[in-house]
Scaffold this active site. Structure first.
Site, PDB file in Angstrom:
ATOM      1  N   TRP A 279     -69.002  11.418  -6.315  1.00 56.57           N
ATOM      2  CA  TRP A 279     -68.413  10.586  -5.252  1.00 56.57           C
ATOM      3  C   TRP A 279     -69.405   9.470  -4.905  1.00 56.57           C
ATOM      4  CZ3 TRP A 279     -69.326  11.595   0.470  1.00 56.57           C
ATOM      5  CH2 TRP A 279     -68.577  10.714   1.257  1.00 56.57           C
ATOM      6  N   ASP A 360     -70.102  20.647  -1.632  1.00 59.69           N
ATOM      7  CA  ASP A 360     -69.348  19.650  -0.884  1.00 59.69           C
ATOM      8  C   ASP A 360     -67.874  20.032  -1.072  1.00 59.69           C
ATOM      9  OD1 ASP A 360     -68.034  17.494   0.148  1.00 59.69           O
ATOM     10  OD2 ASP A 360     -69.044  15.979  -1.072  1.00 59.69           O
ATOM     11  N   LYS A 396     -58.659  15.301   4.124  1.00 61.51           N
ATOM     12  CA  LYS A 396     -57.569  15.313   3.141  1.00 61.51           C
ATOM     13  C   LYS A 396     -56.586  16.444   3.393  1.00 61.51           C
ATOM     14  CE  LYS A 396     -60.818  12.833   1.289  1.00 61.51           C
ATOM     15  NZ  LYS A 396     -60.946  11.627   0.572  1.00 61.51           N
TER      16      LYS A 396
HETATM   17  N1  KET Z   1     -67.079  14.477  -0.299  1.00 57.92           N
HETATM   18  C1  KET Z   1     -66.305  14.011  -1.297  1.00 57.92           C
HETATM   19  C2  KET Z   1     -66.471  14.588  -2.646  1.00 57.92           C
HETATM   20  C3  KET Z   1     -65.364  13.013  -1.027  1.00 57.92           C
HETATM   21  O1  KET Z   1     -64.618  12.589  -2.030  1.00 57.92           O
HETATM   22  C4  KET Z   1     -65.246  12.480   0.266  1.00 57.92           C
HETATM   23  C5  KET Z   1     -64.320  11.396   0.530  1.00 57.92           C
HETATM   24  C6  KET Z   1     -66.056  13.031   1.272  1.00 57.92           C
HETATM   25  C7  KET Z   1     -66.969  14.024   0.952  1.00 57.92           C
HETATM   26  C8  KET Z   1     -66.049  12.574   2.687  1.00 57.92           C
HETATM   27  O2  KET Z   1     -64.864  12.436   3.315  1.00 57.92           O
HETATM   28  P1  KET Z   1     -64.793  12.413   4.914  1.00 57.92           P
HETATM   29  O3  KET Z   1     -63.655  11.546   5.229  1.00 57.92           O
HETATM   30  O4  KET Z   1     -66.117  11.887   5.439  1.00 57.92           O
HETATM   31  O5  KET Z   1     -64.594  13.812   5.328  1.00 57.92           O
HETATM   32  N2  KET Z   1     -63.804  10.683  -0.371  1.00 57.92           N
HETATM   33  C9  KET Z   1     -62.799   9.650  -0.245  1.00 57.92           C
HETATM   34  C10 KET Z   1     -62.946   8.712   0.897  1.00 57.92           C
HETATM   35  C11 KET Z   1     -64.261   8.034   1.009  1.00 57.92           C
HETATM   36  O6  KET Z   1     -64.813   7.541   0.024  1.00 57.92           O
HETATM   37  O7  KET Z   1     -64.785   7.995   2.134  1.00 57.92           O
HETATM   38  C12 KET Z   1     -62.683   8.940  -1.581  1.00 57.92           C
HETATM   39  O8  KET Z   1     -63.448   9.237  -2.512  1.00 57.92           O
HETATM   40  O9  KET Z   1     -61.791   8.086  -1.717  1.00 57.92           O
END
Ligand code: KET
Length: 562
Positions: A279, A360, A396
């Site tokens: 990510w 994660d 998500k």
């Molecule tokens: N870990 C992974 C692997 C991940 O893909 C995301 C978010 C997060 C943590 C953090 O998400 P949060 O909203 O802080 O709980 N990924 C998507 C959004 C982003 O980049 O912020 C994405 O990859 O599109």
């Protein structure tokens, strides 16, 4: 403190700023506005005049090219800072000067700094300098700028590789545009989706007239209990033994950042190993927390699958006691997860090397549609009695993107089991938790309540929990359908014989298409399909109706752009 501004040149006529002018100090000549800004503590007028004279001389002697001089005679560090600032600005001038800046300018800058150092007894308050004789002389910061803000030295940051895609998408007016950048679930009509269970939980909260008091630093107790149960399983002995330190975090990102701060503070020199690729934000998080990281092999472009041998070898070769960052399920961006047998082997190597697994978990429920099945990797490690970190996100699986709700869990072993590990000193839950709280308090004080209450209500109420599971399955099911349809469209339209079946093997929200940067750019520039530059598409943002169009775009980019 007073802030004084003075205009040196009288024949200033305002000119419109061109972009070039704003960034180019050197194009400004001595007839333009020269502004002196003095930020002064307890500063007398006589000193101001003398200093002004001195600065004027300095400015003129370098042909009025913009110069920022900060003079702070409080200590050597500040003089050093002054030196750095001058040096930095000199570099800027040199870049814009097309060779006209000569060494005299640099000489004057250095001379000025040494003059200040010589004349001002650094660190002293009763200064008898050549400047002035005044009662109090605490701090002087002076900036001489030509037609520019003092923020001019702040350069433009690049757009975020993921969230920046959404910004570009919003600016596009083409009606065919499609946003497959960010991993956010959309309905078949490509609209954002608020889960029914979330609405119900929010109604409950309204009916109960819940308040908006501060939460404790570690977050809402009911949330922390619910989130740990969801992750480890409600009947996991870990929870009864109180071996899990759980604190509510600012969603997945905030939870990862908190853990990174814990690593930085309590495991100095420890390295984090992250998958290649991963990510986009992982590297930023550890960089900002000043935690060293390196990559382990994960994706094999030849097989479009997991490079399991490479992964194991790299984890084995990492310095003992490293943190191994693992995606609990639905690996982002590849959509490739280890099999249960492979997870066992990964756990073996991590245990052998006394590494600390750091999960994660941002997509629990999105890999298989089942919340329990998607926690299997974490539970497998926990069942071995390993100490581990787990960051969770509800962005998500509950669609709570903007509520910023997640958690950081640290599983601690008994003191005996932990004795050989570096984490031993932290093996008591209250100690780890107390340190997580200590890190959180100056960063954001305490977490937001709304999302925490939604999760606690949904997970804590059997009826709502079952409804959530059904909605989770529905969302995961819709993504599986578009995955299938995209594969069918690609296979039917692409006459080259290319095997697109890897799309079906990938799981979760994303598909890693294998398109390179230029091909991805073609997708956006020609087809108005927005995706990240690594060729990742979010299938959660795709509808059945758009699959054919997307297939055309992919085939064109793949075959006609190199
Ligand atoms: N870990 C992974 C692997 C991940 O893909 C995301 C978010 C997060 C943590 C953090 O998400 P949060 O909203 O802080 O709980 N990924 C998507 C959004 C982003 O980049 O912020 C994405 O990859 O599109």
């Amino acid at each position: 403190m007073s802030i004084l501004s003075s205009t040196l040149s009288s024949n200033y006529s305002p000119q419109p700023h061109s972009t070039q002018n704003r960034n180019s100090y050197i194009s400004v000549d001595s007839t333009q506005l020269v502004t002196l800004v003095f930020i002064v503590d307890s500063f007398s007028f006589s000193r101001y005049e003398l200093s002004l004279k001195y600065l004027k001389l300095t400015v003129l002697s370098i042909e009025s090219q913009a110069l920022i001089l900060l003079i702070n005679p409080d200590g050597f560090d500040n003089a050093l800072f002054c030196f750095c600032v001058c040096f930095r600005y000199f570099a800027v001038f040199a870049r814009h000067s097309q060779g006209t800046v000569n060494s005299i300018a640099l000489y004057f800058i250095f001379y000025f700094i040494f003059f200040v150092q010589r004349k001002v007894k650094l660190g002293s308050n009763s200064l008898s300098t050549g400047f002035v004789k005044t009662k109090s002389f605490n701090r002087i910061s002076m900036a001489v700028a030509v037609n520019v803000s003092r923020f001019e030295g702040i350069t433009m940051a690049p757009p975020d590789p993921i969230l920046g895609v959404s910004e570009a998408f919003r600016a596009d007016t083409n009606e065919m545009k499609l946003n497959l950048g960010v991993g956010a679930y959309r309905t078949e009509e490509l609209q954002p989706y608020v889960l029914d269970v979330v609405k119900k939980a929010e109604n409950l909260m309204l009916e109960r007239g819940e308040n908006k008091e501060y939460l404790p630093i570690e977050g809402l107790a009911a949330f922390n209990k619910a989130t740990a149960e969801l992750l480890f399983g409600a009947d996991n002995p870990l929870l009864k033994e109180q071996r899990v330190a759980t604190v509510q975090g600012l969603s997945g990102t905030g939870s990862l950042r908190l853990a990174a701060a814990l690593i930085e503070r309590y495991f100095p020199g420890a390295k984090v190993l992250i998958s290649s690729p991963t990510w986009g934000n992982h590297k930023n998080i550890f960089n900002d927390a000043r935690v060293a990281w390196s990559e382990y092999r994960y994706y094999d472009p030849k097989t479009v699958g997991l490079d399991f041998e490479g992964m194991i070898a790299d984890i084995k070769n990492a310095p003992e006691g490293s943190f191994i960052l693992l995606h609990g399920c639905a690996h982002n961006p590849t959509g490739i997860d280890p099999t249960p047998e492979q997870w066992e082997k990964i756990a073996d190597v991590i245990q052998e090397k006394n590494h600390i697994p750091f999960f994660d978990v941002a997509y629990q429920g999105f890999a298989s549609g089942s919340l329990d099945a998607d926690a299997a990797s974490v539970r497998l490690f926990a069942a071995r009695g390993m100490e581990l970190f787990v960051a969770q996100s509800y962005s998500k699986n509950l669609g709570l993107y903007a509520e910023r709700i997640g958690a950081m869990n640290v599983v601690c072993s008994s003191a005996d089991a932990a004795a050989s590990l570096e984490i031993a000193q932290l093996s008591h839950d209250p100690r780890v938790k107390s340190q997580l709280k200590r890190l959180a308090r100056p960063m954001y004080s305490n977490p937001p309540v709304h999302g925490a209450k939604i999760v606690a209500n949904v997970v804590g109420d059997p009826a709502l929990f079952n409804e959530w599971k059904a909605e989770m399955e529905m969302m995961a099911g819709r993504i599986k359908n578009v995955r299938q349809k995209l594969f069918d469209s690609l296979s039917a339209k692409d006459k080259s014989g290319k095997d697109w079946s890897f799309i079906l093997k990938q799981i979760g929200m994303f598909s890693f298409t294998g398109l390179n940067k230029t091909q991805s750019e073609n997708m956006t520039n020609k087809w108005h399909v927005y995706l990240t530059k690594d060729g990742r598409i979010s299938l959660a943002g795709l509808s059945l109706a758009k699959c054919e169009y997307l297939a055309d775009a992919i085939i064109d980019s793949f075959h006609n752009v190199s």
